[in-house]
Motif scaffolding. Structure first.
Motif, PDB file in Angstrom:
ATOM      1  N   CYS A 165      37.762  38.005  36.189  1.00 52.08           N
ATOM      2  CA  CYS A 165      38.899  37.191  35.758  1.00 52.08           C
ATOM      3  C   CYS A 165      39.436  37.636  34.410  1.00 52.08           C
ATOM      4  CB  CYS A 165      38.499  35.714  35.700  1.00 52.08           C
ATOM      5  SG  CYS A 165      38.240  34.977  37.322  1.00 52.08           S
ATOM      6  N   MET A 166      38.879  38.723  33.869  1.00 51.00           N
ATOM      7  CA  MET A 166      39.342  39.259  32.596  1.00 51.00           C
ATOM      8  C   MET A 166      39.692  40.731  32.761  1.00 51.00           C
ATOM      9  SD  MET A 166      36.809  37.429  29.818  1.00 51.00           S
ATOM     10  CE  MET A 166      35.272  38.015  30.534  1.00 51.00           C
ATOM     11  N   THR A 167      40.627  41.185  31.950  1.00 51.28           N
ATOM     12  CA  THR A 167      41.065  42.577  31.988  1.00 51.28           C
ATOM     13  C   THR A 167      41.657  42.966  30.635  1.00 51.28           C
ATOM     14  OG1 THR A 167      42.604  44.150  33.013  1.00 51.28           O
ATOM     15  CG2 THR A 167      43.301  41.846  32.940  1.00 51.28           C
ATOM     16  N   PRO A 168      41.462  44.212  30.202  1.00 50.38           N
ATOM     17  CA  PRO A 168      42.131  44.668  28.980  1.00 50.38           C
ATOM     18  C   PRO A 168      43.612  44.942  29.192  1.00 50.38           C
ATOM     19  CG  PRO A 168      40.821  46.438  29.931  1.00 50.38           C
ATOM     20  CD  PRO A 168      40.521  45.206  30.728  1.00 50.38           C
TER      21      PRO A 168
ATOM     22  N   SER B  80      45.940  42.797  30.594  1.00 52.59           N
ATOM     23  CA  SER B  80      46.468  41.511  31.028  1.00 52.59           C
ATOM     24  C   SER B  80      47.993  41.504  31.035  1.00 52.59           C
ATOM     25  CB  SER B  80      45.960  40.402  30.105  1.00 52.59           C
ATOM     26  OG  SER B  80      46.400  39.133  30.540  1.00 52.59           O
ATOM     27  N   ALA B  81      48.540  40.876  32.068  1.00 55.07           N
ATOM     28  CA  ALA B  81      49.992  40.701  32.186  1.00 55.07           C
ATOM     29  C   ALA B  81      50.256  39.302  32.719  1.00 55.07           C
ATOM     30  CB  ALA B  81      50.584  41.754  33.117  1.00 55.07           C
ATOM     31  N   GLU B  82      51.423  38.798  32.477  1.00 51.65           N
ATOM     32  CA  GLU B  82      51.771  37.450  32.916  1.00 51.65           C
ATOM     33  C   GLU B  82      51.773  37.355  34.450  1.00 51.65           C
ATOM     34  OE1 GLU B  82      52.910  34.424  30.805  1.00 51.65           O
ATOM     35  OE2 GLU B  82      51.305  35.671  29.946  1.00 51.65           O
ATOM     36  N   PRO B  83      51.550  36.161  34.987  1.00 51.64           N
ATOM     37  CA  PRO B  83      51.593  35.992  36.450  1.00 51.64           C
ATOM     38  C   PRO B  83      52.924  36.462  37.017  1.00 51.64           C
ATOM     39  CG  PRO B  83      50.716  34.021  35.402  1.00 51.64           C
ATOM     40  CD  PRO B  83      51.218  34.902  34.295  1.00 51.64           C
ATOM     41  N   SER B  84      52.862  37.035  38.210  1.00 50.79           N
ATOM     42  CA  SER B  84      54.076  37.512  38.858  1.00 50.79           C
ATOM     43  C   SER B  84      53.964  37.276  40.357  1.00 50.79           C
ATOM     44  CB  SER B  84      54.289  39.005  38.570  1.00 50.79           C
ATOM     45  OG  SER B  84      53.200  39.765  39.072  1.00 50.79           O
ATOM     46  N   GLY B  85      55.016  37.586  41.073  1.00 50.31           N
ATOM     47  CA  GLY B  85      54.994  37.537  42.529  1.00 50.31           C
ATOM     48  C   GLY B  85      54.619  36.179  43.087  1.00 50.31           C
ATOM     49  N   ALA B  86      53.779  36.214  44.128  1.00 52.67           N
ATOM     50  CA  ALA B  86      53.396  34.990  44.832  1.00 52.67           C
ATOM     51  C   ALA B  86      52.636  34.033  43.928  1.00 52.67           C
ATOM     52  CB  ALA B  86      52.563  35.336  46.058  1.00 52.67           C
ATOM     53  N   LEU B  87      51.830  34.580  43.018  1.00 52.04           N
ATOM     54  CA  LEU B  87      51.069  33.708  42.119  1.00 52.04           C
ATOM     55  C   LEU B  87      52.009  32.951  41.191  1.00 52.04           C
ATOM     56  CD1 LEU B  87      48.356  32.714  40.983  1.00 52.04           C
ATOM     57  CD2 LEU B  87      48.425  34.657  39.407  1.00 52.04           C
ATOM     58  N   LYS B  88      52.962  33.636  40.610  1.00 56.08           N
ATOM     59  CA  LYS B  88      53.911  32.963  39.723  1.00 56.08           C
ATOM     60  C   LYS B  88      54.673  31.882  40.469  1.00 56.08           C
ATOM     61  CE  LYS B  88      57.845  33.728  36.632  1.00 56.08           C
ATOM     62  NZ  LYS B  88      58.829  34.710  36.115  1.00 56.08           N
ATOM     63  N   ALA B  89      55.106  32.180  41.691  1.00 55.93           N
ATOM     64  CA  ALA B  89      55.843  31.195  42.481  1.00 55.93           C
ATOM     65  C   ALA B  89      54.983  29.979  42.776  1.00 55.93           C
ATOM     66  CB  ALA B  89      56.326  31.829  43.785  1.00 55.93           C
ATOM     67  N   ALA B  90      53.704  30.194  43.102  1.00 54.75           N
ATOM     68  CA  ALA B  90      52.796  29.079  43.387  1.00 54.75           C
ATOM     69  C   ALA B  90      52.527  28.254  42.139  1.00 54.75           C
ATOM     70  CB  ALA B  90      51.487  29.611  43.961  1.00 54.75           C
ATOM     71  N   ILE B  91      52.393  28.922  41.002  1.00 54.23           N
ATOM     72  CA  ILE B  91      52.181  28.210  39.734  1.00 54.23           C
ATOM     73  C   ILE B  91      53.400  27.353  39.400  1.00 54.23           C
ATOM     74  CG2 ILE B  91      52.057  28.564  37.226  1.00 54.23           C
ATOM     75  CD1 ILE B  91      50.132  30.879  37.756  1.00 54.23           C
TER      76      ILE B  91
ATOM     77  N   ALA C 193      43.308  37.210  30.434  1.00 54.70           N
ATOM     78  CA  ALA C 193      43.228  36.637  31.780  1.00 54.70           C
ATOM     79  C   ALA C 193      43.781  37.620  32.811  1.00 54.70           C
ATOM     80  CB  ALA C 193      43.984  35.318  31.846  1.00 54.70           C
ATOM     81  N   ASN C 194      43.043  37.808  33.897  1.00 55.11           N
ATOM     82  CA  ASN C 194      43.411  38.792  34.912  1.00 55.11           C
ATOM     83  C   ASN C 194      44.199  38.118  36.036  1.00 55.11           C
ATOM     84  OD1 ASN C 194      43.603  40.942  36.656  1.00 55.11           O
ATOM     85  ND2 ASN C 194      41.427  41.447  36.639  1.00 55.11           N
ATOM     86  N   PHE C 195      45.483  37.964  35.811  1.00 58.90           N
ATOM     87  CA  PHE C 195      46.324  37.293  36.801  1.00 58.90           C
ATOM     88  C   PHE C 195      46.539  38.154  38.047  1.00 58.90           C
ATOM     89  CE2 PHE C 195      47.570  34.937  32.917  1.00 58.90           C
ATOM     90  CZ  PHE C 195      47.211  33.668  33.351  1.00 58.90           C
ATOM     91  N   ALA C 196      46.368  39.464  37.933  1.00 60.02           N
ATOM     92  CA  ALA C 196      46.446  40.324  39.110  1.00 60.02           C
ATOM     93  C   ALA C 196      45.285  40.013  40.055  1.00 60.02           C
ATOM     94  CB  ALA C 196      46.425  41.796  38.702  1.00 60.02           C
ATOM     95  N   PHE C 197      44.108  39.781  39.486  1.00 59.73           N
ATOM     96  CA  PHE C 197      42.954  39.387  40.297  1.00 59.73           C
ATOM     97  C   PHE C 197      43.201  38.022  40.933  1.00 59.73           C
ATOM     98  CE2 PHE C 197      38.894  37.014  40.460  1.00 59.73           C
ATOM     99  CZ  PHE C 197      38.204  37.794  41.377  1.00 59.73           C
TER     100      PHE C 197
ATOM    101  N   GLU D 127      38.836  48.991  36.475  1.00 57.84           N
ATOM    102  CA  GLU D 127      39.530  47.820  36.981  1.00 57.84           C
ATOM    103  C   GLU D 127      39.265  47.718  38.478  1.00 57.84           C
ATOM    104  OE1 GLU D 127      41.518  45.300  35.320  1.00 57.84           O
ATOM    105  OE2 GLU D 127      40.032  46.209  34.018  1.00 57.84           O
ATOM    106  N   PRO D 128      38.705  46.594  38.944  1.00 60.20           N
ATOM    107  CA  PRO D 128      38.335  46.505  40.351  1.00 60.20           C
ATOM    108  C   PRO D 128      39.538  46.249  41.250  1.00 60.20           C
ATOM    109  CG  PRO D 128      37.861  44.440  39.249  1.00 60.20           C
ATOM    110  CD  PRO D 128      38.381  45.390  38.195  1.00 60.20           C
TER     111      PRO D 128
END
Length: 230
Positions: free
Chosen positions: A83-86, A88-99, A185-189, A219-220
């Motif tokens: 859930c962490m990454t060096p 980090s980027a803001e939520p995007s795509g489907a996650l941003k829409a759901a948020i 925060a790893n919003f891609a994950f 990065e996994p």
């Protein structure tokens, strides 16, 4: 036997948000101890060789508290590292829409996440989860996790135990949570987890007992993932 998964990045990769000293202590000592105790107790319980997710659920079902505490903590920490990454980027795509559907905006989500974590009394975890009601923020006490919460699927988690932040933030949990969300925060994950919840991808799964660990820190893209349970 379960192994301690290596971090998917270098120990210093999350600085200055989280120091290498914190990650060494947190991963190499706390997480390692949970894994070792899980191996010991799962063998005594006749669950040796079972996936960690099954061990957690069986320990909960049977009321085997010491095994549940250690197994759940081992799982929670493995999930937390992803859930962490060096990068980090803001939520995007489907996650941003759901948020945005659930909270109104990304900023409102962050406020809710920080408030839930800051207000949580004692040790535990703060989660972004999805379920039949959409996305929501919840917290769990001590070792408790979403594996034993019917209808909830984890997207993101932050550790609220003091060992997660005290070396860097002392008792200022709120500053830790704000920095964590904004910087690592790893919003891609989390978006991959959301796709898994919808049956469109594989979700996180703890490495199988006896699985080899090649030691790579990267990065996994989806390593150690599973489909969500029904």
């Amino acid at each position: 036997m379960f192994t301690l998964p290596k971090l998917p990045y270098d120990y210093a990769a999350l600085e200055p948000t989280l120091s290498a000293d914190t990650l060494h202590t947190h991963h190499d000592k706390h997480h390692k101890t949970y894994v070792e105790k899980t191996n010991e107790l799962s063998q005594k319980a006749g669950l040796d060789g079972r996936p960690l997710e099954e061990v957690v659920r069986e320990a909960s079902r049977k009321g085997e508290k010491p095994l549940f505490n250690n197994a759940a903590q081992a799982w929670n920490h493995a999930f937390f590292w992803h859930c962490m990454t060096p990068k980090s980027a803001e939520p995007s795509g489907a996650l941003k829409a759901a948020i945005e559907r659930a909270f109104g905006s990304v900023d409102a989500f962050k406020d809710a996440f920080v408030e839930e974590g800051f207000s949580h009394f004692g040790s535990g975890w703060v989660w972004l989860v999805t379920g039949s009601e959409g996305l929501k923020v919840v917290s769990t006490h001590d070792a408790d996790d979403t594996l034993v919460k019917d209808g909830l699927f984890p997207l993101l988690v932050c550790d609220l135990w003091e060992h997660a932040y005290y070396l860097d933030y002392k008792n200022d949990r709120k500053s830790f949570l704000k920095a964590w969300l904004d910087k690592v925060a790893n919003f891609a994950f989390a978006e991959k987890q959301l796709a898994a919840a919808d049956g469109q991808a594989e979700g996180f799964r703890y490495p199988s007992p006896g699985a080899n660990d090649d030691g790579d820190r990267r990065e996994p893209p989806g390593e150690g993932e599973q489909r969500p349970r029904a």
